[in-house]
Design an enzyme around this catalytic site. Structure first.
Site, short mmCIF file in Angstrom:
data_model
loop_
_atom_site.label_atom_id
_atom_site.label_comp_id
_atom_site.label_asym_id
_atom_site.label_seq_id
_atom_site.Cartn_x
_atom_site.Cartn_y
_atom_site.Cartn_z
N GLY A 81 8.89 6.45 1.84
CA GLY A 81 7.59 5.98 2.32
C GLY A 81 7.27 6.51 3.71
O GLY A 81 8.17 6.73 4.53
N ARG A 145 9.83 10.60 -3.34
CA ARG A 145 10.94 9.68 -3.57
C ARG A 145 11.98 10.21 -4.55
O ARG A 145 12.79 9.45 -5.07
CB ARG A 145 10.40 8.34 -4.07
CG ARG A 145 9.65 7.52 -3.03
CD ARG A 145 9.60 6.06 -3.41
NE ARG A 145 8.81 5.28 -2.47
CZ ARG A 145 9.28 4.78 -1.33
NH1 ARG A 145 10.53 4.99 -0.98
NH2 ARG A 145 8.49 4.09 -0.53
N ASP A 176 18.12 4.51 1.37
CA ASP A 176 18.39 5.25 0.14
C ASP A 176 18.41 6.76 0.38
O ASP A 176 19.29 7.46 -0.12
CB ASP A 176 17.32 4.93 -0.93
CG ASP A 176 17.50 3.53 -1.51
OD1 ASP A 176 18.65 3.04 -1.54
OD2 ASP A 176 16.50 2.93 -1.92
N LYS A 202 14.51 6.45 9.36
CA LYS A 202 13.09 6.14 9.19
C LYS A 202 12.90 4.93 8.29
O LYS A 202 13.67 4.75 7.36
CB LYS A 202 12.43 7.36 8.51
CG LYS A 202 11.02 7.16 8.07
CD LYS A 202 10.80 7.55 6.60
CE LYS A 202 11.40 6.58 5.63
NZ LYS A 202 10.95 6.73 4.24
N THR A 203 11.98 4.12 8.53
CA THR A 203 11.37 3.16 7.61
C THR A 203 10.66 2.07 8.41
O THR A 203 11.24 1.50 9.34
CB THR A 203 12.32 2.50 6.59
OG1 THR A 203 11.57 1.57 5.81
CG2 THR A 203 13.51 1.78 7.20
N ASP A 205 10.16 -0.68 7.35
CA ASP A 205 10.78 -1.96 6.97
C ASP A 205 11.75 -2.48 8.04
O ASP A 205 12.06 -3.67 8.05
CB ASP A 205 11.54 -1.82 5.65
CG ASP A 205 10.62 -1.53 4.48
OD1 ASP A 205 9.41 -1.39 4.70
OD2 ASP A 205 11.11 -1.45 3.34
N LYS A 242 -12.84 -22.28 7.65
CA LYS A 242 -12.98 -22.66 6.23
C LYS A 242 -12.01 -21.94 5.28
O LYS A 242 -12.03 -22.21 4.09
CB LYS A 242 -14.43 -22.46 5.78
CG LYS A 242 -14.94 -21.04 5.89
CD LYS A 242 -16.37 -20.94 5.35
CE LYS A 242 -16.86 -19.52 5.45
NZ LYS A 242 -18.23 -19.34 5.03
N TYR A 243 -11.21 -21.01 5.79
CA TYR A 243 -10.31 -20.30 4.87
C TYR A 243 -8.85 -20.42 5.29
O TYR A 243 -8.53 -20.39 6.48
CB TYR A 243 -10.63 -18.79 4.84
CG TYR A 243 -11.99 -18.45 4.29
CD1 TYR A 243 -12.35 -18.86 3.01
CD2 TYR A 243 -12.89 -17.71 5.05
CE1 TYR A 243 -13.61 -18.53 2.51
CE2 TYR A 243 -14.14 -17.38 4.55
CZ TYR A 243 -14.49 -17.80 3.28
OH TYR A 243 -15.73 -17.48 2.79
N GLU A 426 -1.80 0.44 5.27
CA GLU A 426 -2.63 0.69 6.47
C GLU A 426 -1.80 0.83 7.74
O GLU A 426 -2.30 1.28 8.76
CB GLU A 426 -3.74 -0.32 6.67
CG GLU A 426 -3.68 -1.78 6.25
CD GLU A 426 -3.48 -2.08 4.79
OE1 GLU A 426 -2.36 -1.88 4.32
OE2 GLU A 426 -4.43 -2.57 4.16
N ARG A 428 1.34 2.45 7.77
CA ARG A 428 2.41 3.46 7.67
C ARG A 428 2.06 4.81 8.29
O ARG A 428 2.94 5.64 8.48
CB ARG A 428 2.78 3.68 6.20
CG ARG A 428 3.32 2.42 5.54
CD ARG A 428 4.15 2.71 4.33
NE ARG A 428 3.51 3.59 3.36
CZ ARG A 428 4.03 3.86 2.17
NH1 ARG A 428 5.19 3.33 1.83
NH2 ARG A 428 3.41 4.65 1.34
P1 FBP Z 1 10.92 3.50 2.69
O1 FBP Z 1 12.06 2.53 2.52
O2 FBP Z 1 11.06 4.72 1.90
O3 FBP Z 1 10.66 3.76 4.14
O4 FBP Z 1 9.59 2.81 2.15
C1 FBP Z 1 9.27 1.54 2.54
C2 FBP Z 1 8.00 1.05 1.93
O5 FBP Z 1 6.91 1.26 2.81
C3 FBP Z 1 8.15 -0.43 1.58
O6 FBP Z 1 7.79 -1.25 2.65
C4 FBP Z 1 7.28 -0.57 0.36
O7 FBP Z 1 7.73 -1.59 -0.47
C5 FBP Z 1 7.42 0.76 -0.31
O8 FBP Z 1 7.69 1.69 0.70
C6 FBP Z 1 6.19 1.17 -1.06
O9 FBP Z 1 6.47 2.34 -1.74
P2 FBP Z 1 5.39 3.36 -2.28
O10 FBP Z 1 4.88 4.12 -1.11
O11 FBP Z 1 6.17 4.23 -3.19
O12 FBP Z 1 4.32 2.57 -2.93
#
Ligand code: FBP
Length: 551
Positions: A81, A145, A176, A202-203, A205, A242-243, A426, A428
């Protein structure tokens, strides 16, 4: 190509480097520590990583190195990602290579790891790199991926690397992808090749971290982007009154993003998957927790609020986790049979024979659209695509039902109107924050040094990140050190261990100390948009997570 005013201004930003890699290349050497062990399953990993297991930690230091002597050819892959700052990793790697020896070359593998397998490449030039400095996205070469896993794919990767006369491959990826980097480093050595493999963490997450990797890049920018949006929603909620907004946030497994955003915005509720797992909180109990806040706030005439939901939540709710594990095993081991099933009804019938009775019953209690989403294809690493499971809608529906019952019983007298949001993509590809721009450039430059100083099977690392960039310390961490064995696709595989939110860690404790107040009393905080220019306390701050973990 037309570019925005900000993009133009960001081209001129010069990322900061840690002092230990900022000097003349000829004055940089590497200091190696003692041999290391993997985080678990040492015997199994030692056997699988015969050539690369147990390497020492590496730190760059002043000394006589020979990193400037070699003319190098390197290939770089963006994997998985998108995460803000990937372009700067490549820029740092490129600038390092050219500073070491202007005749060195950098290839980009197109579209992720498949570019290596299929030998799809481009060569970087000064002009091309300059167009991507300090920008978000992975569009410089694209990402993918694909997992390098079959003997043929490993052989094809080596063949490509040999054809291009590569000295090294750099994999910019998450847990991964860097597991793949570790396997590739081992494979090259096993085949008698000296081609080195270096990873970069990288990530968005934020779950590729440990004692030596303080954070993965992209987490900073993504959390700041989501927090801006959450703050805006909070202000809107407080204005209209209200939400109830249910915001699902990316982060496939760990809740680091949700927790960081909660610390930045102080919503009424933030669910933490790791706590749900640890305390074995059921789906109904999660709903009760949300209803309790809604009811108390309604008593104060505040029929509005904000709930943050980590996207991985479904995999941590005990009954859901059991179901997903069983689905993964069934769909992994009998994948060929599963893909032949043409309708949802057929899939359910097939599953009634493949998973336990309990799980099957639970699957049938879920709204059909959620059950369908649980049966979607896994990604190439075997992960459920949690981004596509609409947990926010599931929770809104369940909260609505429960509140209707409580209203009928006279317990609840307020109004509830739930709105769902999902913030993921939005965040990434935003322009990297100053932190990510500096961190990524340093990681890329460090990757060059690891290569030039002869190391393989390492993840580029930069430590002391809560200090100003000049005090950061660059080095390398052996990939095998972060690995353990885990169940994937129905069998045990070596993988880099994901870092989940620790319930006894600083960030969770800070949240836990105040969340009961936030649940009832409106305490919203509005961080605003990422600032690239201005005073350091506004522009250069690391995440609250990093500070609470390292100060
Ligand atoms: P990576 O672990 O490859 O960095 O990706 C993280 C991520 O952004 C997650 O937060 C999300 O669940 C996933 O990729 C979404 O994957 P895709 O871009 O394949 O829809």
């Amino acid at each position: 190509m037309e570019i925005s005013a900000l993009q133009k201004a960001r081209y001129a930003y010069q990322p900061k480097l840690p002092a230990n890699i900022a000097g003349a290349i000829s004055d940089i050497a590497v200091e190696l520590g003692k041999p290391t062990d993997s985080v678990a399953d040492q015997a199994a990993l030692k056997e699988l990583f015969n050539h690369t297991y147990g390497k020492p930690l590496a730190v760059f230091a002043k000394g006589k190195g020979d990193a400037d002597k070699k003319e190098l050819t390197v290939g770089v892959i963006l994997s998985g990602g998108q995460a803000p700052g990937g372009h700067n990793v490549i820029a740092g790697l490129y600038d390092g290579l050219k500073k070491g020896n202007p005749a060195s070359r950098l290839y980009g593998f197109l579209g992720g790891p498949s570019g290596l397998i299929e030998n799809k490449t481009m060569v970087f030039s000064d002009k091309f790199i300059d167009e991507y400095r300090n920008t978000g996205g992975f569009d410089i070469i694209g990402s993918g991926r694909t997992k390098i896993e079959t003997p043929e794919q490993f052989a094809a990767s080596l063949e490509t690397a040999k054809k291009l006369n590569l000295n090294a491959v750099v994999v910019i990826g998450g847990d991964d992808s860097n597991t793949n980097a570790a396997l590739l480093a081992e494979y090259f050595l096993e085949k008698g090749s000296a081609i080195q493999v270096i990873g970069c963490p990288k990530t968005i997450d934020g779950d590729l971290k440990n004692e030596h990797i303080e954070t993965s890049f992209g987490f900073d920018t993504a959390c700041k982007t989501y927090s801006e949006l959450i703050g805006n929603i909070e202000r809107d909620a407080n204005s209209a009154k209200k939400y109830w907004h249910f915001v699902k946030l990316m982060g496939r497994a760990a809740s680091h993003i949700a927790l960081e955003c909660a610390l930045q915005t102080q919503p009424n509720i933030c669910l933490i998957s790791e706590e749900v797992q640890e305390k074995k909180i059921s789906l109904n109990q999660v709903v009760e927790q949300i209803c309790s806040s809604v009811i108390k706030r309604a008593e104060n005439k505040e029929n509005f609020g904000v709930v943050l939901i980590p996207e991985g939540l479904v995999e941590f709710i005990p009954e859901m986790k059991k179901l997903i594990d069983e689905l993964n095993d069934a769909m992994g081991l009998k994948g060929a049979e599963f893909v032949e099933l043409s309708s949802f009804i057929d899939q359910l019938y097939w599953l009634s024979h493949e998973i336990s009775e309990d799980s099957y019953k639970f699957l049938q209690t879920l709204p059909p659209e959620i059950a369908r989403e649980l049966l979607m294809d896994r990604d190439p690493h075997g992960n459920v695509q949690v981004s596509r499971i609409e947990t926010e809608k599931l929770l809104i529906g369940m909260v609505e039902k429960r509140l209707a019952k409580l209203k009928a019983e006279g317990v609840y007298k307020g109004k509830f109107s739930g709105l769902g949001h999902f913030f993921g993509y939005e965040g990434r590809c935003a322009f990297p924050s100053n932190f990510d721009a500096d961190y990524c450039y340093s990681l890329g430059f460090g990757a060059f040094l690891l290569i030039a100083l002869g190391l393989t099977g390492y993840l580029s690392s930069v430590k002391n990140l809560v200090a100003p960039a000049s005090e950061w310390v660059a080095g390398g961490v052996p990939l095998t050190m972060m690995m353990n064995m885990e169940q994937r696709h129905g069998s045990k595989k070596p993988v880099i261990r994901k870092a989940l939110v620790e319930l006894d860690g600083g960030p969770f404790k800070a949240f836990d100390a105040v969340r009961d107040t936030w649940a009832v009393k409106t305490s919203f905080l509005f961080p605003g948009a990422i600032q690239y220019y201005g005073p350091p306390e506004v522009c250069d701050q690391p995440t609250k997570t990093l500070k609470l973990e390292h100060q």
